[in-house]
Design an enzyme around this catalytic site. Structure first.
Site, PDB file in Angstrom:
ATOM      1  N   ARG A  60       2.892 -31.651  15.844  1.00  0.00           N
ATOM      2  CA  ARG A  60       2.440 -32.735  14.990  1.00  0.00           C
ATOM      3  C   ARG A  60       1.455 -32.314  13.918  1.00  0.00           C
ATOM      4  O   ARG A  60       1.620 -32.614  12.745  1.00  0.00           O
ATOM      5  CB  ARG A  60       1.707 -33.808  15.832  1.00  0.00           C
ATOM      6  CG  ARG A  60       2.511 -34.998  16.179  1.00  0.00           C
ATOM      7  CD  ARG A  60       1.961 -35.569  17.456  1.00  0.00           C
ATOM      8  NE  ARG A  60       2.010 -34.518  18.456  1.00  0.00           N
ATOM      9  CZ  ARG A  60       3.070 -34.291  19.208  1.00  0.00           C
ATOM     10  NH1 ARG A  60       4.105 -35.050  19.129  1.00  0.00           N
ATOM     11  NH2 ARG A  60       3.081 -33.307  20.083  1.00  0.00           N
ATOM     12  N   THR A  61       0.393 -31.647  14.345  1.00  0.00           N
ATOM     13  CA  THR A  61      -0.691 -31.393  13.396  1.00  0.00           C
ATOM     14  C   THR A  61      -0.201 -30.528  12.235  1.00  0.00           C
ATOM     15  O   THR A  61      -0.435 -30.835  11.068  1.00  0.00           O
ATOM     16  CB  THR A  61      -1.886 -30.740  14.113  1.00  0.00           C
ATOM     17  OG1 THR A  61      -2.262 -31.609  15.181  1.00  0.00           O
ATOM     18  CG2 THR A  61      -3.063 -30.557  13.191  1.00  0.00           C
TER      19      THR A  61
ATOM     20  N   LYS B  83      -2.632  -6.703  13.997  1.00  0.00           N
ATOM     21  CA  LYS B  83      -2.992  -5.318  13.652  1.00  0.00           C
ATOM     22  C   LYS B  83      -4.490  -5.098  13.811  1.00  0.00           C
ATOM     23  O   LYS B  83      -4.997  -4.025  13.518  1.00  0.00           O
ATOM     24  CB  LYS B  83      -2.603  -5.020  12.198  1.00  0.00           C
ATOM     25  CG  LYS B  83      -1.136  -5.156  11.893  1.00  0.00           C
ATOM     26  CD  LYS B  83      -0.907  -4.801  10.421  1.00  0.00           C
ATOM     27  CE  LYS B  83       0.501  -5.104   9.990  1.00  0.00           C
ATOM     28  NZ  LYS B  83       0.612  -5.049   8.521  1.00  0.00           N
TER      29      LYS B  83
ATOM     30  N   ARG C 230      -5.693 -23.738  12.529  1.00  0.00           N
ATOM     31  CA  ARG C 230      -5.924 -23.974  13.962  1.00  0.00           C
ATOM     32  C   ARG C 230      -6.080 -22.621  14.624  1.00  0.00           C
ATOM     33  O   ARG C 230      -5.300 -21.718  14.379  1.00  0.00           O
ATOM     34  CB  ARG C 230      -4.746 -24.731  14.583  1.00  0.00           C
ATOM     35  CG  ARG C 230      -4.825 -24.759  16.094  1.00  0.00           C
ATOM     36  CD  ARG C 230      -3.777 -25.628  16.716  1.00  0.00           C
ATOM     37  NE  ARG C 230      -4.068 -27.034  16.502  1.00  0.00           N
ATOM     38  CZ  ARG C 230      -3.366 -28.014  17.048  1.00  0.00           C
ATOM     39  NH1 ARG C 230      -2.331 -27.745  17.835  1.00  0.00           N
ATOM     40  NH2 ARG C 230      -3.676 -29.270  16.830  1.00  0.00           N
TER      41      ARG C 230
ATOM     42  N   HIS D 243     -11.571 -31.358  16.489  1.00  0.00           N
ATOM     43  CA  HIS D 243     -10.280 -31.584  15.830  1.00  0.00           C
ATOM     44  C   HIS D 243     -10.463 -32.775  14.887  1.00  0.00           C
ATOM     45  O   HIS D 243      -9.977 -33.875  15.144  1.00  0.00           O
ATOM     46  CB  HIS D 243      -9.240 -31.877  16.923  1.00  0.00           C
ATOM     47  CG  HIS D 243      -7.816 -31.848  16.468  1.00  0.00           C
ATOM     48  ND1 HIS D 243      -7.434 -31.851  15.145  1.00  0.00           N
ATOM     49  CD2 HIS D 243      -6.661 -31.820  17.190  1.00  0.00           C
ATOM     50  CE1 HIS D 243      -6.104 -31.831  15.082  1.00  0.00           C
ATOM     51  NE2 HIS D 243      -5.623 -31.807  16.302  1.00  0.00           N
TER      52      HIS D 243
HETATM   53  C1  NCD Z   1      -4.010 -32.304  20.479  1.00  0.00           C
HETATM   54  C2  NCD Z   1      -4.618 -30.951  20.239  1.00  0.00           C
HETATM   55  O1  NCD Z   1      -3.950 -30.019  19.797  1.00  0.00           O
HETATM   56  O2  NCD Z   1      -5.798 -30.834  20.523  1.00  0.00           O
HETATM   57  N1  NCD Z   1      -2.796 -32.507  19.856  1.00  0.00           N
HETATM   58  C3  NCD Z   1      -2.749 -32.821  18.526  1.00  0.00           C
HETATM   59  O3  NCD Z   1      -3.328 -32.158  17.694  1.00  0.00           O
HETATM   60  N2  NCD Z   1      -2.073 -33.915  18.176  1.00  0.00           N
HETATM   61  C4  NCD Z   1      -4.028 -32.696  21.898  1.00  0.00           C
HETATM   62  C5  NCD Z   1      -3.370 -31.806  22.900  1.00  0.00           C
HETATM   63  O4  NCD Z   1      -2.857 -30.722  22.587  1.00  0.00           O
HETATM   64  O5  NCD Z   1      -3.366 -32.215  24.063  1.00  0.00           O
END
Ligand code: NCD
Length: 307
Positions: free
Chosen positions: A54-55, A83, A104, A132
């Protein structure tokens, strides 16, 4: 003015600045075609050192819908990190190519570090079990739309409140609005860390309750934020297996809740919400996803100075 700003933690933007973003997201949702060229010629670097569906797609869709372009990687294995390149060097390089970076990374604090070496805005798409903030934009916008407000709510968080970064960010985000109180439902091993309870709730005089009695507190809640037990952040498999099914929301439990409860979940779901709940009108977790894209569109347009 958000132009040129980083978004690393849930309180980097003021409440007024957030209001501005939500208003802009609403205008984008209403008339998406009016915004399809505003980021033309601008480039997003999407650096995902940790899995995501999703993100990452939401960041990328947001930039593409504004007329911008996207480069990046979805697996650390395909970057020079393998590397031995440092994150600082990767960021210095990427910020020479792109106008904005979404990242991320499994390490807590990595987004802050990246922002120190970047010459373009850095957006934190999750740094380990820490924060997040764009999920918080998503969640606040969803709550605003579903409940008509982000204040005066009794909000339940349930599941892995220790490693769940979405919980840490949203709790800090909601704690800025008056009259919100929190019910924290988790096994003792997965309680919310002190940097939220002691440093935010207690210092700011915010009411909260920690409990394992899910059924007792369910009837009080206006919003219920369910979370997955974060398998990848456990040190051993045994603990994960012991804790993973601690709290499951099912049809029977939904009968204890208010008629206008909003059930949210950042997704992915494993088994903490039974599939039977999906057809309940109070289940809002799939609707929640779409707010994420508009929130990220509003964010990119603002930090790029294009709105
Ligand atoms: C979350 C995350 O990655 O922290 N998911 C997200 O970004 N929608 C929650 C999760 O992974 O449980």
């Amino acid at each position: 003015m958000l132009k040129g700003r980083h978004l690393i933690g849930p309180r980097d933007f003021s409440v007024d600045e957030l209001e501005g973003l939500f208003t802009l997201a609403g205008r984008m949702e209403e008339k998406p075609r009016d915004w399809m060229d505003v980021a033309k010629g601008r480039l997003l670097a999407s650096l995902f050192f940790e899995p995501s569906t999703r993100t990452r797609l939401s960041f990328e869709a947001a930039m593409l819908r504004l007329g911008g372009s996207v480069i990046g990687f979805a697996e650390p294995g395909s970057s020079s990190t393998t590397k031995g390149e440092s994150l600082a060097d990767t960021i210095r390089t990427v910020s020479a190519y792109a106008d904005v970076i979404a990242m991320r990374n499994p390490k807590e604090g990595s987004a802050l570090l990246a922002s120190r070496f970047s010459t373009v805005p850095v957006v934190n798409g999750g740094d380990g079990g820490h924060h997040h903030p764009t999920q918080t934009l998503t969640d606040l916008l969803a709550i605003r739309r579903l409940k008509g407000r982000t204040d005066g709510l009794r909000v339940g968080f349930c599941g892995d409140l220790k490693f769940g970064r979405t919980v840490h960010s949203l709790a800090q985000g909601l704690a800025r609005y008056p009259g919100n109180s929190f019910v924290l439902v988790s096994p003792p091993e997965l309680r919310v860390p002190d940097f939220i309870t002691k440093e935010i709730f207690e210092k700011e005089g915010i009411e909260y309750l920690e409990t394992e009695d899910f059924e007792k507190v369910l009837p009080e809640l206006d919003v219920l934020y369910m979370t997955r037990v974060q398998k990848e952040r456990f040190f051993n498999e045994e603990d994960y297996l012991r804790l993973k099914d601690s709290f499951i929301l099912d049809g029977a439990r939904m009968r204890l809740a208010k008629a206008d409860l909003a059930v949210l979940h950042p997704l992915p779901r494993v088994n903490e919400i039974a599939v039977e709940v999906d057809s309940d009108p109070r289940a809002a977790y799939f609707a929640q996803v779409k707010y994420g894209m508009y929130a990220r569109m509003a964010l990119f347009a603002s930090i790029l100075g294009a709105a």
